[in-house]
Design a protein around this motif. Sequence first.
Motif, PDB file in Angstrom:
ATOM      1  N   ASP A 247       0.827  -1.197   0.000  1.00 19.01           N
ATOM      2  CA  ASP A 247       0.000   0.000   0.000  1.00 19.01           C
ATOM      3  C   ASP A 247       0.868   1.256   0.000  1.00 19.01           C
ATOM      4  O   ASP A 247       1.714   1.441   0.882  1.00 19.01           O
ATOM      5  N   GLY A 248       0.670   2.117  -0.975  1.00 24.09           N
ATOM      6  CA  GLY A 248       1.494   3.309  -1.094  1.00 24.09           C
ATOM      7  C   GLY A 248       1.306   4.285   0.046  1.00 24.09           C
ATOM      8  O   GLY A 248       2.272   4.907   0.510  1.00 24.09           O
ATOM      9  N   HIS A 249       0.073   4.435   0.521  1.00 22.69           N
ATOM     10  CA  HIS A 249      -0.178   5.367   1.624  1.00 22.69           C
ATOM     11  C   HIS A 249       0.597   4.945   2.864  1.00 22.69           C
ATOM     12  O   HIS A 249       1.161   5.782   3.576  1.00 22.69           O
ATOM     13  N   ARG A 250       0.639   3.664   3.141  1.00 19.23           N
ATOM     14  CA  ARG A 250       1.365   3.151   4.299  1.00 19.23           C
ATOM     15  C   ARG A 250       2.874   3.368   4.161  1.00 19.23           C
ATOM     16  O   ARG A 250       3.587   3.491   5.171  1.00 19.23           O
ATOM     17  N   ALA A 251       3.362   3.409   2.933  1.00 21.88           N
ATOM     18  CA  ALA A 251       4.805   3.552   2.696  1.00 21.88           C
ATOM     19  C   ALA A 251       5.284   4.997   2.770  1.00 21.88           C
ATOM     20  O   ALA A 251       6.476   5.240   2.951  1.00 21.88           O
ATOM     21  N   ARG A 252       4.373   5.958   2.608  1.00 19.28           N
ATOM     22  CA  ARG A 252       4.784   7.360   2.567  1.00 19.28           C
ATOM     23  C   ARG A 252       4.973   7.946   3.961  1.00 19.28           C
ATOM     24  O   ARG A 252       4.354   7.502   4.929  1.00 19.28           O
ATOM     25  N   MET A 253       5.812   8.981   4.021  1.00 18.70           N
ATOM     26  CA  MET A 253       5.995   9.728   5.251  1.00 18.70           C
ATOM     27  C   MET A 253       4.814  10.676   5.436  1.00 18.70           C
ATOM     28  O   MET A 253       4.085  10.994   4.496  1.00 18.70           O
ATOM     29  N   GLN A 254       4.630  11.148   6.657  1.00 17.84           N
ATOM     30  CA  GLN A 254       3.513  12.043   6.960  1.00 17.84           C
ATOM     31  C   GLN A 254       3.580  13.318   6.122  1.00 17.84           C
ATOM     32  O   GLN A 254       4.645  13.894   5.925  1.00 17.84           O
ATOM     33  N   ASP A 255       2.436  13.753   5.622  1.00 17.44           N
ATOM     34  CA  ASP A 255       2.304  15.012   4.868  1.00 17.44           C
ATOM     35  C   ASP A 255       3.102  15.009   3.565  1.00 17.44           C
ATOM     36  O   ASP A 255       3.574  16.059   3.120  1.00 17.44           O
ATOM     37  N   THR A 256       3.261  13.848   2.945  1.00 18.39           N
ATOM     38  CA  THR A 256       3.920  13.769   1.637  1.00 18.39           C
ATOM     39  C   THR A 256       3.010  13.045   0.658  1.00 18.39           C
ATOM     40  O   THR A 256       2.095  12.315   1.052  1.00 18.39           O
ATOM     41  N   ILE A 257       3.281  13.235  -0.631  1.00 20.57           N
ATOM     42  CA  ILE A 257       2.532  12.529  -1.674  1.00 20.57           C
ATOM     43  C   ILE A 257       3.409  11.545  -2.439  1.00 20.57           C
ATOM     44  O   ILE A 257       2.931  10.811  -3.294  1.00 20.57           O
TER      45      ILE A 257
END
Length: 371
Positions: free
Chosen positions: A148-158
Amino acid sequence: FSPRRRHTRFGFKSRGLGDVYKRQVYVGDDAGELLAFHSHTGKPVWTHQHGARIFWTPVSDGTHVFICSTEWVEAVSCETGQSVWKHPIARSGGLALWPPRKPGQNKIHMLNVSSGDGHFKGFLSWNGIHRVRGTLMDNVPDDPDGFDGHRARMQDTIARPYPSSTDGRRVYQAVFDQCRVIAFSAISGQVVWTFNTQGWVGATPVVDGEDVFIGSQDKRLYCVDSRTGEKKWEFQTGLRVSAGPAVHGDRVFASSCDGNVYCLDRATGKEVWRFRDPDEPGSSIYCDPILTSTTIYFAVSRGLIYALDVEDADIRWQLRPLPNSRMYSDLVTDGKRLFLTTRPADRDNGNSTLLAIGPKEPTTDPPTTTP
């Protein structure tokens, strides 16, 4: 054959150990300091206060050393440690510098970096002028199952860019959360091609001639055409591939978090040999290896460094330089010594240390006898 050590502060899997040039080795730490040490003695040369955690590898053009962090990209004088230029950047990935530095040449270099707000950027290295613009966000693929891409991203990033590499024509940018590598034109910033994997991409793409090698958490190493992005072959390992390979002639040397180092035929991706120390069966490998014509050097997470014969994987030597310490940074070398950083195994044991490992008498190649 002995280690020298210098204590400082490095974080989990910190890759803030960079180029060795003019007898200086550069390392960034969790406190936001860039430190220069004399490569022969380990004595501090200067310390620069960057102000934010330095996670990725510093790079140098011989005049400046470049660093990126969660907040800025910055050029620092190699001689004085003073800031030359500095720009804000959101959650940057690693840096790529082109053309490659060569001794005695004084060229204008382009510094490429991507950021968590989805931008790809190119700066003139000597003055920081922003010349190249691109985006990571065109035609973002669907997430593969289990990644899951959302789980892989840092907070407040796209986006979550990882380190990139370049051959001067294209910049090969790993985008962790998108499970892909994007090839940008180094001149225009336009997307040339993209290559999708089936897992997060946390290894630096390695380009050599017409081949780009891409490691993924889908447990595979891919070889793709550097011009078109078409897949030439893939090789299945036992666990995620989190380190870039080393390439020499018709051989590719890749590692995996399954604890193996694999020697592969470059043309076909077929396995030639594999190495796994029976005494360290559960030790993952996050370290990009270093290769000479005869020897491959790499570190495993549980704190051992190996030198293997490239032909048959015989152990030339192995060394545990510090007890209760872990190794997650890439190795760098000045041709005589190996440099790496360690972190404690837990809160009560081990050291955060910069190490230089090499022979008592300098040679043109790291030693190939048992230490």
